[in-house]
Design an enzyme around this catalytic site. Structure first.
Site, PDB file in Angstrom:
ATOM      1  N   SER A   1       0.827  -1.054  -0.027  1.00 18.69           N
ATOM      2  CA  SER A   1       0.135   0.193  -0.256  1.00 18.69           C
ATOM      3  C   SER A   1       0.742   1.189   0.001  1.00 18.69           C
ATOM      4  O   SER A   1       1.874   1.247   0.497  1.00 18.69           O
ATOM      5  CB  SER A   1      -0.834   0.083   1.179  1.00 18.69           C
TER       6      SER A   1
ATOM      7  N   TYR B   1      -2.932  -0.950   9.875  1.00 17.07           N
ATOM      8  CA  TYR B   1      -2.679  -1.188   8.284  1.00 17.07           C
ATOM      9  C   TYR B   1      -1.349  -0.700   7.742  1.00 17.07           C
ATOM     10  O   TYR B   1      -0.766  -1.557   7.194  1.00 17.07           O
ATOM     11  CB  TYR B   1      -4.027  -0.545   7.777  1.00 17.07           C
TER      12      TYR B   1
END
Length: 278
Positions: A168, A181
């Site tokens: 990400s 995350y």
């Protein structure tokens, strides 16, 4: 001056066939088997469908049999080859069974894609121990276990193998309300690069694909209007990504032709978001 031929001229047909053969050599996955963990999700599903369209036999893997079977059926209905095999990414035994079932059924595995992921969308001071551990376990430990189970198999093959982990942009950049995350994806990025170095001489390539902002199950809760406006305002292409826009980059990194000399790479598919932030 080169000769000009009409579109229907035999020379034009030869040119088109040569171009098609060349692209197939670079990016075609015919005869190869891809295991996509987390393929029942939005992004993993798009990648699985794309690999099947490029000729691969795709093993759709995950915990939800209804969603997994549905994804495999969609691929089959589109003319691709796919099957669902259930697996728990947090269970080494389950992943070993997945690997062994694939080898028994298809005789080979050529590539692994680790797409399973979850998020936590609460402010930092409100993250519970359980929620933190759930995100770290799913995103990092699950990826680690799959790599550890499949990498020795790839290393033992003459053809080697290719592993694509999904990271990400938040692995590099601070972003509010995705603390667990971001931490997990930063660790996945580091793990990927370490494994690329470790297995390079054994014919196994490891790369990481870092998407920008693609609306999916794990981030819809945090995409309120203010956040959407901020993201779009810092994305040069001024929009969110479509899941299908991850396919080309995935095929590049996984393919033996075009991607044969790519390992340890981080490829951003983010509409230019990182260009604005780095």
């Amino acid at each position: 001056m080169p000769r000009q031929f009409s579109p229907g001229h035999p020379a034009k047909k030869i040119e088109r066939r040569m171009a098609s053969d060349y692209l197939t050599k670079l990016f075609g996955l015919e005869g190869q088997v891809a295991v996509v963990v987390g393929a029942s999700g939005v992004l993993g599903g798009a990648i699985a469908e794309g690999l099947a369209s490029a000729g691969a036999t795709v093993v759709v893997s995950g915990l939800n049999p209804d969603r997994g079977e549905n994804r495999a059926q969609l691929i089959q209905e589109a003319g691709g080859k796919a099957t669902f095999i259930s697996a728990d990414t947090l269970s080494r035994d389950s992943l070993v069974q997945l690997r062994d079932q694939c080898i028994e059924k298809f005789g080979r595995i050529d590539m692994l894609v680790n797409c399973a992921g979850v998020n936590s969308s609460v402010p930092y001071e409100e993250i519970s121990d359980e929620d933190w551990q759930r995100v770290i376990d799913t995103n990092l430990t699950g990826t680690h276990l799959a790599c550890q189970v499949f990498a020795p198999y790839f290393a033992g093959r003459e053809e080697g193998g290719s592993v694509l982990n999904i990271g990400s942009v938040t692995a590099h950049l601070p972003l509010s309300r995705v603390f667990a995350y971001s931490a997990s994806k930063a660790a996945v990025l580091n793990l990927t690069k370490n494994l690329a170095r470790e297995y390079a001489t054994q014919g196994v390539r490891f790369n990481i694909l870092c998407p920008g902002f693609f609306p999916a199950e794990q981030n819809r809760k945090i995409l309120d209007k203010e956040r959407v406006d901020n993201i779009i305002g810092q994305t040069p292409l001024a929009r969110f990504g479509e899941p299908e826009e991850l396919v080309g980059a995935s095929i590049l990194l996984l393919s033996r032709g075009a991607g044969s000399f790519i390992t340890g790479a981080t490829l951003y598919v983010d509409g230019g978001f990182t260009a604005m932030r780095f």
